[in-house]
Each structure stands twice: as structure tokens, then as C-alpha cells.
Design a protein around this motif. Structure first.
Motif, short mmCIF file in Angstrom:
data_model
loop_
_atom_site.label_atom_id
_atom_site.label_comp_id
_atom_site.label_asym_id
_atom_site.label_seq_id
_atom_site.Cartn_x
_atom_site.Cartn_y
_atom_site.Cartn_z
N ASP A 226 21.39 3.30 -17.11
CA ASP A 226 20.84 2.87 -16.30
C ASP A 226 19.34 1.62 -16.05
OD1 ASP A 226 20.90 5.01 -14.42
OD2 ASP A 226 18.81 6.40 -14.95
N THR A 227 19.64 1.04 -17.87
CA THR A 227 18.84 -0.09 -17.99
C THR A 227 20.04 -1.02 -17.72
OG1 THR A 227 16.95 1.13 -19.63
CG2 THR A 227 17.46 -1.22 -20.06
N MET A 228 21.22 -1.26 -18.28
CA MET A 228 22.19 -2.14 -18.26
C MET A 228 22.67 -2.49 -16.84
SD MET A 228 24.30 -0.35 -20.32
CE MET A 228 25.86 -2.11 -21.33
N THR A 229 22.44 -1.70 -15.66
CA THR A 229 22.62 -1.55 -14.59
C THR A 229 21.60 -2.83 -13.51
OG1 THR A 229 21.80 0.62 -13.38
CG2 THR A 229 23.60 0.25 -14.02
N GLU A 242 22.01 4.01 -7.21
CA GLU A 242 20.97 4.79 -7.62
C GLU A 242 21.04 4.93 -9.73
OE1 GLU A 242 19.69 9.23 -6.27
OE2 GLU A 242 21.43 8.68 -5.84
N ALA A 243 19.75 5.81 -10.01
CA ALA A 243 19.26 6.12 -11.38
C ALA A 243 20.18 7.20 -12.11
CB ALA A 243 18.07 6.18 -11.45
N THR A 244 20.41 7.63 -12.85
CA THR A 244 21.48 8.36 -13.08
C THR A 244 20.77 9.68 -14.31
OG1 THR A 244 22.41 7.13 -15.22
CG2 THR A 244 23.62 6.74 -13.07
N LEU A 245 19.96 9.40 -14.80
CA LEU A 245 19.05 9.87 -15.56
C LEU A 245 18.25 11.38 -15.23
CD1 LEU A 245 18.40 11.17 -18.92
CD2 LEU A 245 16.16 8.86 -18.33
N LEU A 418 37.68 2.49 -11.78
CA LEU A 418 36.48 3.86 -11.83
C LEU A 418 36.02 4.31 -12.72
CD1 LEU A 418 39.90 5.92 -10.54
CD2 LEU A 418 38.56 4.35 -8.93
N PRO A 419 34.92 5.36 -12.27
CA PRO A 419 34.16 5.27 -13.83
C PRO A 419 33.84 6.71 -14.79
CG PRO A 419 33.27 6.50 -11.71
CD PRO A 419 34.14 5.37 -10.94
N VAL A 420 33.98 6.12 -15.83
CA VAL A 420 34.92 6.91 -16.61
C VAL A 420 34.60 7.34 -17.65
CG1 VAL A 420 36.48 7.55 -18.24
CG2 VAL A 420 37.21 5.87 -16.97
N SER A 444 30.66 7.64 -8.34
CA SER A 444 30.27 9.07 -9.27
C SER A 444 29.58 8.87 -10.40
CB SER A 444 31.46 9.81 -8.80
OG SER A 444 32.49 9.36 -9.87
N ASP A 445 29.33 8.30 -11.03
CA ASP A 445 29.11 7.84 -12.18
C ASP A 445 27.66 9.33 -12.60
OD1 ASP A 445 29.39 5.69 -10.71
OD2 ASP A 445 29.32 4.23 -12.65
N GLY A 446 26.58 9.31 -11.73
CA GLY A 446 25.68 10.36 -12.16
C GLY A 446 26.51 11.35 -12.16
N GLN A 447 27.90 11.97 -11.66
CA GLN A 447 27.77 13.47 -11.20
C GLN A 447 28.50 13.41 -12.63
OE1 GLN A 447 30.46 13.43 -8.07
NE2 GLN A 447 32.09 15.44 -8.88
N LEU A 448 29.43 11.85 -13.54
CA LEU A 448 29.99 12.29 -14.02
C LEU A 448 29.00 12.70 -15.52
CD1 LEU A 448 32.70 9.34 -14.11
CD2 LEU A 448 33.06 11.52 -13.71
N LEU A 449 28.73 12.23 -15.19
CA LEU A 449 26.81 12.30 -16.30
C LEU A 449 26.60 14.01 -17.12
CD1 LEU A 449 25.55 8.53 -16.36
CD2 LEU A 449 26.77 9.80 -18.33
N GLN A 450 26.55 14.27 -15.17
CA GLN A 450 25.96 14.76 -14.89
C GLN A 450 26.84 16.72 -15.80
OE1 GLN A 450 25.43 15.70 -10.98
NE2 GLN A 450 23.19 16.35 -11.47
N LEU A 451 28.20 16.13 -15.75
CA LEU A 451 29.32 17.53 -15.98
C LEU A 451 29.22 17.42 -18.13
CD1 LEU A 451 31.40 19.22 -15.73
CD2 LEU A 451 33.19 17.00 -14.90
#
Length: 469
Positions: A226-229, A242-245, A418-420, A444-451
């Protein structure tokens, strides 16, 4: 708990509440670097300790800038950090001092990070093995005679060895994923455009690489991402996601996970890689997710040809001037010369065909994401190899026909941006760590981080099995 065992956000909270000082944290960081970096060689171009301690004291006396206020960070040695050399692992740039921060580094400083030095990388970031003629090789903290991966190998090893709590990296061909897997930490290649590069040279054509975060837990990964984006008006393909944290605080619905296995036999794996992946996926199923093995969704050879065409085109675009000078060319490593010569020999229609193939793959993967939420592949096709090797020449009896063919497992995501998220997947019978790539659709970066957070809560491999010693 040892101060350096804490996650970055926990340290940030302790700093904000006055439970520890930035000076204390810097002292502990420098002591840890002095103790283990001579063996690991992950941190390079380390700044003077007295200067760093003075900066830490100044941070203690100053208003907080952001969540990274007072936290030491070293920048990957492909990116410019003002006042530090950016060698790129090449004798051509040895001792060249950066006159300003890159955009990503500017954002880290603005959040309060204290830049202490650089992290080691292969020459020009080429190859997933961190060694170069300027700084030497970075060793794997879990076995000092093995590779740390690359090209963000210095960053991953520094995290594993508790010299850093968070780190930046970059990823063209697995450079945030392979070293994270080999060092038992998390690494994330975000969706293209979320972390813009410096707006130098062409800003349209060479869309393969991206910067991203590395950490020992998904929450730190999200905070650093979120800081880098954020969009940069000088870069037309950048975006402000959107912020992911905050998303990590919400419960994730059970995910449909599609395991791509060995891509129908196209990807040879060393003994133990498939077994490690299967065990981790079984644990994913036990956590409530639906895991299904799916057949290869696209021709692997077509994808590979597209990749090496576009990669060579990109490498030649950025380095052809070095090749044109015979004296400078003599200082380039063979892999760089190979890439540049291939790129210079390509026709416009070859490049167009390669981009059409990746467009077809994007259409195919979008159809695939109608059936699954997340795709999974191992982070690497082999275990960390001998640190004195240049690159593997065979895997499971299959000869590798290029210096990077052994990394083919990372290109399905990298080719189309793709996000990984690499998650630590445990350890093999050889005692070495491995990882899994969690691959999602664009955005889907936030969704991947949730998983990844769900997985981390259940396993916490970086703390459950930290670096020996």
C-alpha cells in the motif's frame, strides 16, 4: 521476544507508543548485520553505522511520517537510492552514486523508512541466482552452500536472517517469488501498474517487470504494498488500487483453488517439489478451501516462445547501448549478451506475434477464472542449488536449453502481469524451504493477500522454522 523477531507492523506500533526507540532498533539491526551478513552476504553498500545511528536518533526526535517511521530498510541494488551506489551487480556501474531516489524509494522515505544500504542482486537482475562480480554471491541462510535465488535474493535472505523486517524487490521472471520460496518468507508480484517504475525511457512497450514487497507475514506485505502503490501521471499504465491492508481484517470466503500441477508434463520438477506442493494444498483443503487439479490450459511451448521473445526485446531495449561499445560489452555476463543479441535480431512481426500469443493466453486465463478463484503452481521447479553454480543445466533428467529455462514455472503469471503471492509451503526432506505461487486475476491483489493471511495464521512458517542459528 527478540526485537528483530517482531514483524514490521508490530515494531511500528512499539515505536509509536515509545516502547522502543528507533535508535535501539538501529543498534540491534547493525549488530545483527555484523553477526550474520559476512556469511550470508545479503546486505551490500551498508552505510556508516554512526551516520545511521544519528539518523535514528533524529527520527526519534521528529514527528512520525508514517508507519515505516524509524524502521531500517535496504533497497534492492537495481533501484536508485540517493547517496548510495547502484551497481546493478555490474562492474560497469560499480561505485556509481545515485543522485536521487527512484519513485518507489521516495514513497518508502516519505513513510519514514531509514535507508541503510542495498540488497544484493544478480548482474542486471538476470537469472534467479544472486551472484555478481561486484559484490559476490548471496548464500541461503538455511544452507550457506546453496543459492538464495534471485533476482531479489539479497532481500529474501536478509529477511530470513532477521537483518530486515520488510524489503522491496522486483520481478520480471519470478524474482519476488523464487527467492521468497527458497528463503521461507513472503514475496508479492502485484498487478501490473500498481507499483509504477521510474518514468525513464519507454513507458509503453516493455511491460514485463514490476516492483513489489517482501516480508515475513502477509500483513507486512500488504502494508508495504500500500505504501509503494499509486498512479504516477508520467506513466500512462499505472493505477491507484484499493488499499489491501484493511482487507486482511475481513473474513475470506472459501476459495476455489485450481492446482496446475506440472502443466501437463511441461514443467519438470526435482524430487520432493510436487510432494511439498501436494502437502500444502491438502492443508489448504483442510482450512476449508476447495482444491482441484486442473489440466494445462494453454500450450506451454507457445507461452515460452512468447516469453523469451518479449524478454529479450525488453533487455535489449534497456541495454543495447552497453552492447554497442566493445569495451563495455566485454564486461557483460554471457546471459546479458545472449538476451541483447536475440533482441537486436528480432523483427517487428516476431514481437507482434509474441504479444498476440500472450493476448491469447490472457483470454484463456480469464475463462479459467470463471471456474476458479486462485491458480497455484510451485514457486520453483528445483530446490536451492549449489551457490557456486551459474544455473541448473538439468532438472529431473531434462536438459535446460537456456540459462533461465529452469524458471519456466513462473512465466504463466509474469507474461500477462497477473498478481502473485508466494507463500512459504514448508520444508523438504533435505531441510530446504519451498513455496507456492498463489495467482489471481488482474486486480485481485487484496484477495490473494487475504488467502495468504489465512494460510499464515494456520502455519506461520517463517516463525515456526526460522533460519538456523
Amino acid at each position: 521476544m527478540d526485537i528483530l523477531e517482531q514483524d514490521a507492523r508490530a515494531l511500528s506500533a512499539s515505536l509509536e507508543q515509545g516502547e522502543i526507540s528507533a535508535h535501539e532498533l538501529m543498534e540491534a539491526t547493525l549488530a545483527r548485520i555484523a553477526a550474520v551478513n559476512p556469511q550470508v552476504n545479503a546486505i551490500v553498500s551498508l552505510r556508516d553505522g554512526d551516520d545511521l545511528l544519528a539518523e535514528a536518533r533524529a527520527a526519534d526526535a521528529a514527528p512520525r511520517k508514517g508507519w515505516l517511521h524509524g524502521i531500517p530498510i535496504a533497497i534492492k541494488d537495481l533501484a536508485d537510492a540517493k547517496g548510495l551506489p547502484t551497481s546493478k551487480g555490474s562492474p560497469l556501474y560499480k561505485g556509481v552514486i545515485a543522485q536521487q531516489d527512484e519513485l518507489m524509494v521516495q514513497r518508502l522515505r516519505a513513510a519514514g523508512a531509514l535507508i541503510i544500504g542495498k540488497t544484493n542482486t544478480p548482474e542486471f537482475g538476470l537469472g534467479s541466482h544472486t551472484f555478481n562480480p561486484v559484490h559476490g554471491a548471496t548464500c541461503n541462510p538455511y544452507s550457506l552452500d546453496r543459492s538464495s535465488g534471485g533476482s531479489s535474493g539479497g532481500a529474501a535472505a536478509a529477511l530470513a536472517a532477521r537483518m530486515l523486517t520488510v524489503a522491496d524487490g522486483s520481478d520480471m521472471m519470478g524474482s519476488l517469488r523464487n527467492p521468497a520460496g527458497w528463503n521461507n518468507v513472503y514475496g508479492m508480484r502485484p498487478t501490473w501498474g500498481t507499483v509504477p517504475d521510474d518514468p525513464e525511457g519507454d513507458v509503453f512497450l516493455h511491460q514485463l517487470s514490476t516492483s513489489g514487497p517482501m516480508a515475513r507475514c502477509p500483513a507486512d506485505l500488504a502494508a508495504l504494498l500500500d505504501t509503494m502503490t499509486g498512479a504516477d501521471p508520467a506513466q500512462p499504465l499505472s493505477s491507484s488500487p484499493e488499499a489491501t491492508l484493511p482487507m486482511l481484517a475481513t473474513q475470506l470466503a472459501p476459495q476455489r483453488i485450481g492446482y496446475l500441477g506440472n502443466w501437463g508434463g511441461a514443467f519438470p520438477y526435482e524430487k520432493g517439489i510436487a510432494e511439498l506442493s501436494a502437502a500444502a494444498l491438502q492443508q489448504m483443503a483442510e482450512l476449508g478451501h476447495q482444491v482441484t487439479e486442473i489440466p494445462a490450459p494453454f500450450d506451454a511451448d507457445l507461452m515460452w516462445d512468447s516469453w523469451i521473445t518479449l524478454r529479450s526485446f525488453s533487455v535489449a531495449g534497456g541495454n543495447h547501448a552497453l552492447y554497442a561499445d566493445p569495451e563495455k560489452r566485454a564486461l557483460l555476463k554471457p546471459a546479458a549478451i545472449w538476451e541483447i543479441e536475440r533482441g537486436l535480431d528480432m523483427t517487428a512481426m516476431q514481437i507482434n506475434h509474441a504479444s498476440m500469443v500472450r493476448s491469447d493466453w490472457l483470454r484463456a486465463v480469464n475463462r479459467l477464472f470463471e471456474q476458479v478463484d486462485v491458480l497455484v503452481l510451485p514457486s520453483a521447479q528445483c530446490w536451492p542449488f549449489d551457490v557456486n553454480m551459474v544455473h541448473p543445466i538439468e532438472i529431473a533428467g531434462v536438459s535446460m536449453d537456456t540459462y533461465h529455462r529452469w524458471m519456466q514455472v513462473v512465466i504463466p503469471a509474469g507474461l500477462i502481469g497477473l498478481p502473485v503471492v508466494n507463500i512459504p509451503a514448508g520444508f523438504g526432506d533435505n531441510g530446504l524451504p519451498g513455496g507456492l505461487q498463489l495467482i489471481g486475476r488482474h486486480g485481485s491483489d487484496g484477495q490473494l493477500l487475504q488467502l495468504a493471511q489465512h494460510w499464515h495464521t494456520a502455519t506461520d512458517w517463517p516463525r515456526a522454522r526460522p533460519m538456523p542459528g
